[in-house]
Design an enzyme around this catalytic site. Structure first.
Site, mmCIF file in Angstrom:
data_model
loop_
_atom_site.group_PDB
_atom_site.id
_atom_site.type_symbol
_atom_site.label_atom_id
_atom_site.label_comp_id
_atom_site.label_asym_id
_atom_site.label_seq_id
_atom_site.Cartn_x
_atom_site.Cartn_y
_atom_site.Cartn_z
ATOM 1 N N HIS A 83 -9.743 1.217 4.854
ATOM 2 C CA HIS A 83 -8.288 1.519 5.609
ATOM 3 C C HIS A 83 -8.785 2.712 6.662
ATOM 4 C CE1 HIS A 83 -4.320 2.774 6.215
ATOM 5 N NE2 HIS A 83 -3.906 1.666 5.831
ATOM 6 N N SER A 96 3.092 -1.627 10.451
ATOM 7 C CA SER A 96 4.844 -1.787 10.925
ATOM 8 C C SER A 96 5.388 -2.958 10.348
ATOM 9 C CB SER A 96 4.875 -1.145 12.129
ATOM 10 O OG SER A 96 4.596 0.091 12.635
ATOM 11 N N GLU A 132 -5.550 -4.547 10.755
ATOM 12 C CA GLU A 132 -4.416 -3.602 10.950
ATOM 13 C C GLU A 132 -4.851 -2.591 12.008
ATOM 14 O OE1 GLU A 132 -2.375 -2.426 7.024
ATOM 15 O OE2 GLU A 132 -4.174 -0.939 7.465
ATOM 16 N N ASN A 180 0.877 -1.170 0.004
ATOM 17 C CA ASN A 180 -0.120 -0.002 0.020
ATOM 18 C C ASN A 180 0.774 1.340 0.086
ATOM 19 O OD1 ASN A 180 -1.829 1.986 0.314
ATOM 20 N ND2 ASN A 180 -2.227 1.476 2.763
ATOM 21 N N GLU A 228 -7.164 5.141 7.553
ATOM 22 C CA GLU A 228 -6.665 6.573 7.077
ATOM 23 C C GLU A 228 -7.841 7.327 6.504
ATOM 24 O OE1 GLU A 228 -2.945 5.602 5.334
ATOM 25 O OE2 GLU A 228 -2.101 5.342 7.500
ATOM 26 N N GLY A 273 2.286 2.613 11.222
ATOM 27 C CA GLY A 273 3.278 3.938 10.864
ATOM 28 C C GLY A 273 4.104 4.077 12.200
ATOM 29 N N LYS A 333 0.142 4.313 -0.321
ATOM 30 C CA LYS A 333 -0.477 5.529 0.036
ATOM 31 C C LYS A 333 -0.593 6.675 -0.859
ATOM 32 C CE LYS A 333 -0.103 3.296 4.472
ATOM 33 N NZ LYS A 333 -0.028 3.533 6.198
HETATM 34 P P1 13P Z 1 2.766 0.713 7.695
HETATM 35 O O1 13P Z 1 3.317 -0.619 7.203
HETATM 36 O O2 13P Z 1 3.535 1.856 7.168
HETATM 37 O O3 13P Z 1 2.951 0.750 9.096
HETATM 38 O O4 13P Z 1 1.366 0.786 7.170
HETATM 39 C C1 13P Z 1 0.636 0.243 7.152
HETATM 40 C C2 13P Z 1 -0.829 0.233 6.365
HETATM 41 O O5 13P Z 1 -1.310 1.099 6.760
HETATM 42 C C3 13P Z 1 -0.947 -0.615 5.351
HETATM 43 O O6 13P Z 1 -2.294 -0.512 4.733
#
Ligand code: 13P
Length: 241
Positions: free
Chosen positions: A94, A202, A163, A6, A96, A169, A8
């Site tokens: 997600h 992470s 997640e 992903n 976010e 992150g 982002k």
């Molecule tokens: P990170 O691997 O950067 O923690 O992000 C995880 C994530 O949100 C994948 O969709």
């Protein structure tokens, strides 16, 4: 095992050159051993799917609008549009995007639109730190599953990504015993043992040894580390070797 990148809101056309390493690496992996999927920003879906045409790597989108039909929705892209430019998957729910206003109802509509368009759905669920501290993890997961998948009878195109929001992150991952329990709980709530469950948050080459042995995990949804081809390949190598 699934390895879903992903990206982002990162990447442009020049970033795609960095994938040559991953393409080369993927050619040497036995067919069916892994599934590699890249979910770039929507601006890169078309160029990426062209570039990956002769490879085993697939492409997905990071979000979609809920309407299956076209309409006056400025700035939005629907599932059929995503499919038409080469996406085979779409990430929905997600955290976010939940933070930006995606609620369970919208997420459910998006999932319906995606399955109708023939996209596979990477359905994200997970608790916040506060919910975890208040011992609400199971309650939150159960509700996200129940409401997100409401009236979706055919779940063969659904993949669930667990997640924990506090893990994304942050460099933190759940303790193994907690993760085993959450994955088992998710499986019990899905009521379908064939639905794949991924872990995200992470994931990196230092912690993947711990994560890959968790019962019930069928792969990883990887953010930050997936933007660097060497790091991404390291995660895959450590998982499958
Ligand atoms: P990170 O691997 O950067 O923690 O992000 C995880 C994530 O949100 C994948 O969709």
């Amino acid at each position: 095992m699934y390895f879903i990148a992903n990206w982002k809101m990162f990447g442009d056309l020049t970033t795609l050159n960095s994938l040559d390493k991953v393409i080369k690496f993927s050619k040497n992996i036995k067919k069916n051993k892994i599934k590699l999927i890249y979910c770039p920003p929507s601006t890169l879906i078309r160029p990426l799917s062209k570039r990956l045409k002769k490879t085993k790597i697939e492409v997905g989108a990071q979000n979609c609008h809920y309407s299956y039909d076209t309409g006056a929705y400025t700035g939005q892209v629907n599932t059929r549009m995503l499919k038409s430019v080469g996406a085979k998957y779409v990430i929905i729910g997600h955290s976010e995007n939940r933070q930006l206003g995606d609620n369970d109802k919208l997420i459910n509509l998006k999932i319906r639109s995606a399955t109708r368009a023939g996209l596979k759905v990477i359905f994200c669920i997970g608790e916040t730190l506060e919910q975890k501290k208040n011992k609400k993890t199971n309650y939150v997961l159960a509700n996200q599953i129940k409401n997100g998948l409401k009236s979706i009878k055919n779940k063969s195109n659904i993949i669930v990504a667990y997640e924990p929001v506090w893990s994304i992150g942050s460099g933190l991952i759940p303790k193994s015993d907690e993760l085993i329990k959450s994955i088992a709980y998710i499986k019990s709530k899905l009521g379908n043992k064939f639905i794949k469950i991924l872990y995200g948050g992470s994931v990196n080459s230092n912690n993947v040894d711990k994560l890959k042995i968790i019962t019930g995990i069928d792969g990883f949804l990887i953010g930050g580390a997936s933007q660097n081809s060497n790091k991404f390949i390291d995660i895959i190598k450590k998982t499958i070797n």
